[in-house]
Design an enzyme around this catalytic site. Structure first.
Site, PDB file in Angstrom:
ATOM      1  N   LYS A 126       0.666  -1.502   0.236  1.00  0.00           N
ATOM      2  CA  LYS A 126      -0.028   0.018   0.234  1.00  0.00           C
ATOM      3  C   LYS A 126       0.407   1.465  -0.530  1.00  0.00           C
ATOM      4  CE  LYS A 126      -4.288   0.930   0.178  1.00  0.00           C
ATOM      5  NZ  LYS A 126      -5.482  -0.102  -0.203  1.00  0.00           N
ATOM      6  N   ASP A 166      -7.520   4.563  -4.433  1.00  0.00           N
ATOM      7  CA  ASP A 166      -7.347   4.340  -3.504  1.00  0.00           C
ATOM      8  C   ASP A 166      -8.291   5.696  -2.777  1.00  0.00           C
ATOM      9  OD1 ASP A 166      -8.455   2.554  -0.570  1.00  0.00           O
ATOM     10  OD2 ASP A 166      -7.565   4.351   0.373  1.00  0.00           O
TER      11      ASP A 166
HETATM   12  P1  NDP Z   1     -12.856   7.965  -2.742  1.00  0.00           P
HETATM   13  O1  NDP Z   1     -11.979   8.711  -2.649  1.00  0.00           O
HETATM   14  O2  NDP Z   1     -13.284   7.820  -4.182  1.00  0.00           O
HETATM   15  O3  NDP Z   1     -14.185   8.027  -1.562  1.00  0.00           O
HETATM   16  C1  NDP Z   1     -14.706   8.849  -0.429  1.00  0.00           C
HETATM   17  C2  NDP Z   1     -15.460   9.051   0.667  1.00  0.00           C
HETATM   18  O4  NDP Z   1     -14.502   8.302   2.028  1.00  0.00           O
HETATM   19  C3  NDP Z   1     -15.542  10.322   0.193  1.00  0.00           C
HETATM   20  O5  NDP Z   1     -17.010  10.754   0.144  1.00  0.00           O
HETATM   21  C4  NDP Z   1     -14.765  10.893   1.346  1.00  0.00           C
HETATM   22  O6  NDP Z   1     -15.840  11.664   1.825  1.00  0.00           O
HETATM   23  C5  NDP Z   1     -15.250   9.778   2.737  1.00  0.00           C
HETATM   24  N1  NDP Z   1     -14.478  10.139   3.542  1.00  0.00           N
HETATM   25  C6  NDP Z   1     -12.774   9.334   3.282  1.00  0.00           C
HETATM   26  N2  NDP Z   1     -12.100  10.225   4.287  1.00  0.00           N
HETATM   27  C7  NDP Z   1     -12.834  10.696   5.441  1.00  0.00           C
HETATM   28  C8  NDP Z   1     -12.912  11.012   6.254  1.00  0.00           C
HETATM   29  N3  NDP Z   1     -11.685  10.691   6.983  1.00  0.00           N
HETATM   30  N4  NDP Z   1     -14.423  11.464   7.324  1.00  0.00           N
HETATM   31  C9  NDP Z   1     -15.246  10.624   6.480  1.00  0.00           C
HETATM   32  N5  NDP Z   1     -15.249  11.017   5.526  1.00  0.00           N
HETATM   33  C10 NDP Z   1     -14.122  10.267   4.401  1.00  0.00           C
HETATM   34  O7  NDP Z   1     -12.421   6.710  -2.404  1.00  0.00           O
HETATM   35  P2  NDP Z   1     -12.939   5.180  -2.530  1.00  0.00           P
HETATM   36  O8  NDP Z   1     -14.266   5.215  -2.497  1.00  0.00           O
HETATM   37  O9  NDP Z   1     -11.906   5.018  -3.648  1.00  0.00           O
HETATM   38  O10 NDP Z   1     -12.308   3.872  -0.656  1.00  0.00           O
HETATM   39  C11 NDP Z   1     -13.855   4.182  -0.106  1.00  0.00           C
HETATM   40  C12 NDP Z   1     -12.713   3.335   1.066  1.00  0.00           C
HETATM   41  O11 NDP Z   1     -12.807   1.848  -0.152  1.00  0.00           O
HETATM   42  C13 NDP Z   1     -12.020   3.427   1.946  1.00  0.00           C
HETATM   43  O12 NDP Z   1     -11.931   2.805   3.226  1.00  0.00           O
HETATM   44  C14 NDP Z   1     -11.039   2.324   1.030  1.00  0.00           C
HETATM   45  O13 NDP Z   1      -9.454   2.308   1.450  1.00  0.00           O
HETATM   46  C15 NDP Z   1     -12.069   0.985   1.130  1.00  0.00           C
HETATM   47  N6  NDP Z   1     -10.531   0.328  -0.496  1.00  0.00           N
HETATM   48  C16 NDP Z   1     -11.235   1.027  -2.026  1.00  0.00           C
HETATM   49  C17 NDP Z   1     -10.675   0.365  -2.970  1.00  0.00           C
HETATM   50  C18 NDP Z   1     -11.274   1.015  -4.608  1.00  0.00           C
HETATM   51  O14 NDP Z   1     -10.887   0.329  -5.491  1.00  0.00           O
HETATM   52  N7  NDP Z   1     -10.653   2.290  -4.573  1.00  0.00           N
HETATM   53  C19 NDP Z   1     -10.710  -1.001  -2.664  1.00  0.00           C
HETATM   54  C20 NDP Z   1     -11.168  -1.624  -1.229  1.00  0.00           C
HETATM   55  C21 NDP Z   1     -11.169  -0.717  -0.427  1.00  0.00           C
HETATM   56  P3  NDP Z   1     -14.578  13.267   1.552  1.00  0.00           P
HETATM   57  O15 NDP Z   1     -15.016  13.918   0.038  1.00  0.00           O
HETATM   58  O16 NDP Z   1     -15.300  14.808   2.966  1.00  0.00           O
HETATM   59  O17 NDP Z   1     -13.193  13.665   2.242  1.00  0.00           O
HETATM   60  O1  2IT Z   2      -7.960  -1.339   0.011  1.00  0.00           O
HETATM   61  C1  2IT Z   2      -8.074  -1.895  -1.513  1.00  0.00           C
HETATM   62  O2  2IT Z   2      -8.416  -2.907  -1.915  1.00  0.00           O
HETATM   63  C2  2IT Z   2      -7.489  -1.418  -3.006  1.00  0.00           C
HETATM   64  N1  2IT Z   2      -7.765   0.286  -2.487  1.00  0.00           N
HETATM   65  C3  2IT Z   2      -7.451  -1.557  -4.400  1.00  0.00           C
HETATM   66  C4  2IT Z   2      -6.119  -1.963  -4.505  1.00  0.00           C
HETATM   67  C5  2IT Z   2      -5.763  -2.661  -6.045  1.00  0.00           C
HETATM   68  O3  2IT Z   2      -4.799  -2.748  -6.049  1.00  0.00           O
HETATM   69  O4  2IT Z   2      -6.806  -2.770  -7.245  1.00  0.00           O
END
Ligand code: NDP
Ligand code: 2IT
Length: 446
Positions: A126, A166
């Site tokens: 990561k 992420d």
């Molecule tokens: P994005 O950046 O697309 O969206 C993040 C969302 O979460 C936004 O709405 C943001 O709001 C909110 N958020 C982030 N940090 C905070 C915080 N500290 N407090 C409150 N709200 C918060 O990210 P993703 O959708 O890609 O990721 C969301 C989660 O999913 C994370 O935990 C990530 O690790 C996990 N994840 C992502 C994957 C992927 O493929 N993208 C795969 C597996 C897991 P704001 O804009 O106000 O910050």
């Molecule tokens: O938390 C996760 O699994 C991700 N942000 C996706 C990682 C990836 O390599 O697609």
């Protein structure tokens, strides 16, 4: 906790002071491992636990860039290459002001077991930076990504380490990162990053995969109780990549999704979230969910600063960030008739919240299983890149579905085998850990 696990946990606490999220992630995995060590004394003999908690490599670097006003800005970049027993390091990059080593290590540690669960040949890693993309221009984002890659490029490669997105890193950022990698190395090495645009090496379904996968995993959990998504009332937190596609898939399966949120508050939309409008505001205009409430009008409510878990629902899908759902939230949700929770985000539920769900008999899908569809589809993107092929949406989604059903069934079978039927935390932790530990044993002390 067992003395073998307790002594390693103490070492982890001592050697990694202040890294609270990393400590939490280690404790969560260790809580499932007593019966594994009883069954496999060879793991403790070869110090697998000590080794698995120590990243193979940790890179921390300066990221200097110039903002639109000509001011020099300095951020801190990270890449933690945690474990390569099963394949090249694989995992996303997070750009968020809260990023520090403890966050990247918790995410990298989770990623080891998540990636193992997918059944794909990928190790765990990561990275990210304490950069806040909020309010930054497109030019600033590009310059930041270029500076970040100017150091990162020497550490990554399709057989070494394959980053993706992420929080704060989506298609736009992956584009700028890939461009700079190509420019520095003079190599069109498609498989060095995943989450690329579909016209230049990306995979169809990758943008949808994490959210879709979380819902598919939940559907499998519901199936064990002869239930479906049809008619469920769902709360989704977050409004980013994972949340948007979790909302879309829940709705496609007949559920009513009444919430989404961001760090300023949450929205309640009793008619069901209009996912196209949300996507337009978040992904095209890069606006806030308060804009969504305003534009949608009617009875849609924006609650500033509140907790999305105050809304009564039958299914909860936390898709924002770590520790966003605590024991008070869990108790409240259980009281109002919750049936299932699946973690779209990484570690969104505190361990006490997870205990409350388990004690109440609520189906609980931990992130390393429920959100593994994203990284699994990244591995499918790597496969397409390696064979210079591009699959259809339908075929790729079928593969994702098979993978999510496979992860569900593996977790369920492992939980049964270890005497904890229906406990997906135990199933995911043990199944992921044993696979990595076996590979580490076979590869000697490295
Ligand atoms: P994005 O950046 O697309 O969206 C993040 C969302 O979460 C936004 O709405 C943001 O709001 C909110 N958020 C982030 N940090 C905070 C915080 N500290 N407090 C409150 N709200 C918060 O990210 P993703 O959708 O890609 O990721 C969301 C989660 O999913 C994370 O935990 C990530 O690790 C996990 N994840 C992502 C994957 C992927 O493929 N993208 C795969 C597996 C897991 P704001 O804009 O106000 O910050
Ligand atoms: O938390 C996760 O699994 C991700 N942000 C996706 C990682 C990836 O390599 O697609």
């Amino acid at each position: 906790m067992d003395t073998r696990l307790e002594s390693v946990r103490e070492i982890v606490l001592e050697r990694n002071p202040g890294e609270n999220e990393f400590h939490q992630a280690v404790a969560e995995v260790f809580s499932s491992l007593v019966p594994v060590l009883d069954k496999h004394p060879e793991f403790a003999d070869a110090s697998i636990l000590e080794r698995i908690c120590e990243p193979e490599r940790q890179i921390i670097f300066r990221v200097p860039w110039v903002d639109d006003s000509g001011q020099v800005q300095i951020n801190r970049g990270f890449r933690v290459e945690f474990n390569s027993a099963l394949g090249p390091y694989k995992g996303g990059l997070r750009f968020h002001p809260s990023v520090y080593l403890g966050i990247i290590k918790f995410l990298g540690f989770e990623q080891i077991f998540k990636n193992a669960l997918t059944g794909m040949p990928i190790g765990g890693g990561k990275g990210g930076a304490d950069f806040d993309p909020r309010g930054r221009s497109d030019g600033e984002i590009m310059r930041f990504c270029q500076s970040f890659m100017t150091e990162l490029y020497r550490h990554i490669g399709e057989y070494t380490d394959v980053p993706a997105g992420d929080i704060g890193v989506g298609g736009r950022e992956i584009g700028y990162l890939f461009g700079q990698y190509k420019r520095i190395t003079n190599r069109y090495e498609s498989g060095v990053l995943t989450g690329k645009g579909v016209t230049w090496g990306g995979s169809l379904v990758r943008p949808e995969a994490t959210g879709y996968g979380t819902v598919l995993f939940t559907q499998e959990m519901l199936r064990t109780r002869n239930q479906t998504f049809d008619g469920q009332r769902v709360a989704v937190s977050g409004a980013g990549n994972v949340a948007i596609h979790a909302i879309a898939k829940s709705q496609a399966l007949g559920a009513s999704v009444v919430t989404c949120s961001d760090s300023s508050g949450y929205v309640v939309d009793e008619d069901g979230i209009d996912v196209e409008l949300l996507q337009q505001i978040k992904e095209v205009e890069r606006g806030r969910i308060s804009d969504y409430a305003e534009r949608r009008g009617g009875s849609v409510k924006f609650v500033e600063g509140g907790s999305v878990w105050d809304v009564d629902v039958t299914v909860a899908l936390p898709c924002a960030t770590q520790n966003e759902l605590d024991e008070a939230d869990a108790a409240k949700l259980v009281k109002s008739g919750l049936v299932a929770v699946a973690e779209g985000a990484n570690m969104p539920c505190t361990s006490k919240a997870a205990d409350i769900f388990h004690d109440a008999g609520v189906l609980f899908g931990p992130g390393k299983a429920a959100n593994a569809g994203g990284v699994a589809t990244s591995a499918l993107e790597m496969q397409q890149n390696a064979s210079r092929d591009a699959w259809t949406f339908e075929y790729t989604e079928e593969r994702l579905t098979d993978i999510m059903v496979g992860i569900h069934d593996r977790c369920a079978a492992t939980a049964d085998e270890y005497g904890k039927p229906g406990n997906y935390v135990v199933g995911a932790n043990i199944s992921g850990f044993v696979k990595v530990a076996d590979a580490m044993l076979a590869q000697g002390v490295i």
